[in-house]
Write a protein that holds these residues in place. Sequence first.
Motif, mmCIF file in Angstrom:
data_model
loop_
_atom_site.group_PDB
_atom_site.id
_atom_site.type_symbol
_atom_site.label_atom_id
_atom_site.label_comp_id
_atom_site.label_asym_id
_atom_site.label_seq_id
_atom_site.Cartn_x
_atom_site.Cartn_y
_atom_site.Cartn_z
ATOM 1 N N TRP A 1 -47.820 -16.419 -4.110
ATOM 2 C CA TRP A 1 -48.127 -17.581 -3.075
ATOM 3 C C TRP A 1 -47.494 -18.624 -3.681
ATOM 4 O O TRP A 1 -46.535 -19.375 -2.927
ATOM 5 C CB TRP A 1 -49.410 -17.771 -3.092
ATOM 6 C CG TRP A 1 -49.764 -18.945 -2.213
ATOM 7 C CD1 TRP A 1 -49.205 -19.910 -1.942
ATOM 8 C CD2 TRP A 1 -51.217 -19.034 -1.413
ATOM 9 N NE1 TRP A 1 -49.902 -20.714 -0.815
ATOM 10 C CE2 TRP A 1 -51.031 -20.225 -0.662
ATOM 11 C CE3 TRP A 1 -52.282 -18.180 -1.237
ATOM 12 C CZ2 TRP A 1 -52.329 -20.609 0.039
ATOM 13 C CZ3 TRP A 1 -53.266 -18.580 -0.604
ATOM 14 C CH2 TRP A 1 -53.370 -19.785 0.403
ATOM 15 N N ALA B 1 -43.541 -15.799 -2.280
ATOM 16 C CA ALA B 1 -43.191 -14.403 -2.202
ATOM 17 C C ALA B 1 -44.100 -13.573 -1.259
ATOM 18 O O ALA B 1 -43.727 -12.094 -1.315
ATOM 19 C CB ALA B 1 -43.032 -13.646 -3.706
ATOM 20 N N LEU B 2 -45.074 -14.082 -0.615
ATOM 21 C CA LEU B 2 -45.748 -13.364 0.124
ATOM 22 C C LEU B 2 -45.411 -12.960 1.343
ATOM 23 O O LEU B 2 -44.723 -14.025 1.844
ATOM 24 C CB LEU B 2 -47.178 -14.135 0.225
ATOM 25 C CG LEU B 2 -48.165 -14.258 -1.221
ATOM 26 C CD1 LEU B 2 -49.401 -14.887 -0.651
ATOM 27 C CD2 LEU B 2 -48.378 -12.801 -1.639
ATOM 28 N N SER B 3 -45.476 -12.092 2.048
ATOM 29 C CA SER B 3 -45.059 -11.808 3.343
ATOM 30 C C SER B 3 -46.016 -12.458 4.285
ATOM 31 O O SER B 3 -46.995 -12.995 4.028
ATOM 32 C CB SER B 3 -45.264 -9.982 3.601
ATOM 33 O OG SER B 3 -46.485 -9.661 3.664
ATOM 34 N N GLU C 1 -49.474 -11.039 4.342
ATOM 35 C CA GLU C 1 -50.378 -11.336 3.435
ATOM 36 C C GLU C 1 -50.516 -12.804 2.989
ATOM 37 O O GLU C 1 -51.659 -13.260 2.538
ATOM 38 C CB GLU C 1 -49.350 -11.162 2.089
ATOM 39 C CG GLU C 1 -49.159 -9.346 1.843
ATOM 40 C CD GLU C 1 -48.158 -9.214 0.673
ATOM 41 O OE1 GLU C 1 -48.553 -8.518 -0.355
ATOM 42 O OE2 GLU C 1 -47.167 -9.793 0.756
ATOM 43 N N ARG C 2 -49.935 -13.638 3.394
ATOM 44 C CA ARG C 2 -50.063 -15.094 3.244
ATOM 45 C C ARG C 2 -51.096 -15.392 4.091
ATOM 46 O O ARG C 2 -52.088 -16.300 3.809
ATOM 47 C CB ARG C 2 -48.823 -15.806 3.843
ATOM 48 C CG ARG C 2 -48.962 -17.344 3.909
ATOM 49 C CD ARG C 2 -48.825 -17.942 2.492
ATOM 50 N NE ARG C 2 -48.758 -19.356 2.556
ATOM 51 C CZ ARG C 2 -48.195 -20.401 1.828
ATOM 52 N NH1 ARG C 2 -47.073 -19.754 1.358
ATOM 53 N NH2 ARG C 2 -48.519 -21.531 1.940
ATOM 54 N N ARG D 1 -43.652 -9.779 -8.702
ATOM 55 C CA ARG D 1 -43.490 -10.328 -7.361
ATOM 56 C C ARG D 1 -43.102 -11.795 -7.420
ATOM 57 O O ARG D 1 -42.591 -12.447 -6.707
ATOM 58 C CB ARG D 1 -44.788 -10.170 -6.474
ATOM 59 C CG ARG D 1 -45.131 -8.715 -6.329
ATOM 60 C CD ARG D 1 -46.088 -8.631 -5.255
ATOM 61 N NE ARG D 1 -45.913 -9.029 -3.925
ATOM 62 C CZ ARG D 1 -46.676 -9.099 -2.766
ATOM 63 N NH1 ARG D 1 -47.846 -9.099 -3.227
ATOM 64 N NH2 ARG D 1 -46.060 -9.552 -1.548
ATOM 65 N N SER D 2 -43.538 -12.201 -8.596
ATOM 66 C CA SER D 2 -43.237 -13.856 -8.721
ATOM 67 C C SER D 2 -42.599 -13.694 -10.271
ATOM 68 O O SER D 2 -42.261 -12.918 -10.854
ATOM 69 C CB SER D 2 -44.654 -14.615 -8.824
ATOM 70 O OG SER D 2 -45.430 -14.194 -10.311
ATOM 71 N N LEU E 1 -48.871 -26.436 -1.741
ATOM 72 C CA LEU E 1 -49.587 -24.950 -1.365
ATOM 73 C C LEU E 1 -49.420 -24.462 -0.044
ATOM 74 O O LEU E 1 -49.246 -23.164 0.128
ATOM 75 C CB LEU E 1 -50.827 -25.196 -1.819
ATOM 76 C CG LEU E 1 -51.409 -25.064 -3.131
ATOM 77 C CD1 LEU E 1 -52.919 -25.478 -3.255
ATOM 78 C CD2 LEU E 1 -51.292 -23.893 -3.638
#
Lengths: 401, 298
Positions: free
Chosen positions: A38, A42-44, A47-48, B136-137, B225
């Motif tokens: 997040w 990088a979240l789709s 997913e987000r 992923r990160s 955020l």
Amino acid sequence: MGKREQDTSMEQLLREALAARDRTPQSECLDADVLAAWADGALSGSERSFAEAHAARCARCQAMLAAMARTVPAPVATPAWSIRKWMSFLTPVAAGAVALALWFLVEPRSSLEPSLQSPPPSPTAVAVVPSPTTPPASANEAEKQHPARDEVKPEERKQERGRAKDAGAVGFADRRDQAAAGGVAEAVQVAPPNAAPASPAKPVQSPPADASALAKAQPVAEPVSTPPASPPPTRQSAANRTAQSPDQQATQQMDRLRDAAGARQESFGRGGGSAQQFRAGIAMFPIVAPGGRVHWRVTSGRVIENSIDGGATWATQYTAPENGMLVAGAAPSPTVAWLVGRSGAVFQTTDGRTWRRVPFPHSVDLISVSAADAQTATVVAADKRSFLTNDGGTTWIERKD
Amino acid sequence: MPTATVVRISSEVLARLYGQSEAAAWGVSEAAFAAALERSALKTLAEGAKDPRRLERFLSALHLKDLALACACGEGTELAWDHFIREYRPVLYRSADALAPGGAARELADSVYAELYGLEKRDGERRSLFRYYHGRSSLATWLRAVLAQRHVDRIRAERRLDPIEEEASLPAAATNPEDDPDRPRFLALVRLALLRAIAGLADRDRLRLGCYYRQSLTLAETGRLLNEHEATVSRQLARTRKAIRAEVERYLRKEQGFGDEQIARCFECTIDDPGPLDLEEMLGSGPPRKDSEPERSL
């Protein structure tokens, strides 16, 4: 009920209202992998959405997100300023300069002449840069290569001068006329398109009678065939310049032409400053507004200076908070300019005098800017992302192209 | 009985990713790296990992070099650990200092460090926290996330041990009837209306509200955020406050039959002293918070 109790009750009120998500089972909580993805964007999409929906009702995840937000590291600029990165945009600048030099050498003389007769070109006209590495030719050779100059009859010359005056190129036309009359090629001021500058034959054109004449002549003549005079490396009065030898003037003019070529590129969003300057962290770069009279330059990457007389005199307008903060700029008009730099630094003037910091949502190093006006600008980050604003910097949209 | 999803990474793709990751430099075998890739794909894509194109796209987007380093550290490779200590321990410590400037979180960072090394053994095998890094990160962001998780959990655990003092300060108990006999009732009603209004918010609005008011993040932090500009956050908060106030008013008017005067008194009960959470602005009755507290705007 006293004030203290009221405060407590209100706090309790909101805490309770916003804490309903505490009841969310922990098994559904976002794990470190998702939290980090997040944070890194990088979240789709799905997913987000799922993660946001969960975090909206989960006090634990919200607290973790808040903790993540508090630990965002201060941007470290050093890696982004590697030579390779700077070379990635200095290369096209150098290529542009070479192309200009080739154009200058190959283009037939006739293509220059109409420009003398026409009004000054649009502000986007490309500066003519003689190649500094071109082997010098003698004055006679230059004359042989350009018999057309001798063929210009005195009457035509007068007409041409008149047209040039109309076009605001008084100083240029006069000097050109003097040089032609003297039978000596003008090594710098009016280097013919396909002739090499004649270095052995020193320009005999005498400096203007007074300093103001030079100060006026250079920027006015610029739109016709020479680029705008770029800011000199040091503050130097026009009077001092007139006292220099023709050799020194020629060298300086060459430097200014090269600088101005860089400035043109700068104005159209290609970053600024030489690799050495950036490496040294002193990044002094010029920005020339259309018309060539108004210049800005940034010294030490933080001090914004302005000139309204084509770079002859400078005045400090604004000092950014940090050294090396500003690295590139663009001036779409004489009253509007944008400057960008490290850690999402974006500054703007819309009146040509006062500067304001434009909020930018990302703490990325910005390496170039191109601007159409006070509302529309595109900035490019060191990580190659580009962002567009159409409302003067209030909102920024990441460009996907 | 459901069958486990099998991730099949083609040898060409694996060879390319393995080369890009520079895992060989850390002494990570291709098989070990493939196992890490499979874990990552399985966790995120689940059944979707069966689609070769989707799988390749997903794997190509991973932080391969970081994943290789994590694999090497998980295996206990000394060279990789040296590199990790040099490059990432400062990240952990900086994050810890940001969470607790007094140094209280340093201890937490050290414990994370021990977990990363894998002091705990399960079935005779060292279990390193690196096993849960899926690439992923960036590794640095993941470390921050792990630390944030531990920090929050510790605070929550400590809170559970604290005596519950909130109950003692409920509006009814704290009210002096001599001040205004209606105040306890008004407060309770506003409280109820507020709860209902917030419960009816969209998830994103609720998250934004929580980040700003409950977590006390700045507009900029909240914006980061939510991937919004801080001006957008400010605007959306103002819109949400307005909606909450409208909903509270609607509740008091329609469901409690209050008139304008009573509604005004209800709000007076709650907003004449904004208190630490600035309820005045929360209900949209006062000046925007950005103006009144500029230090929180950036």
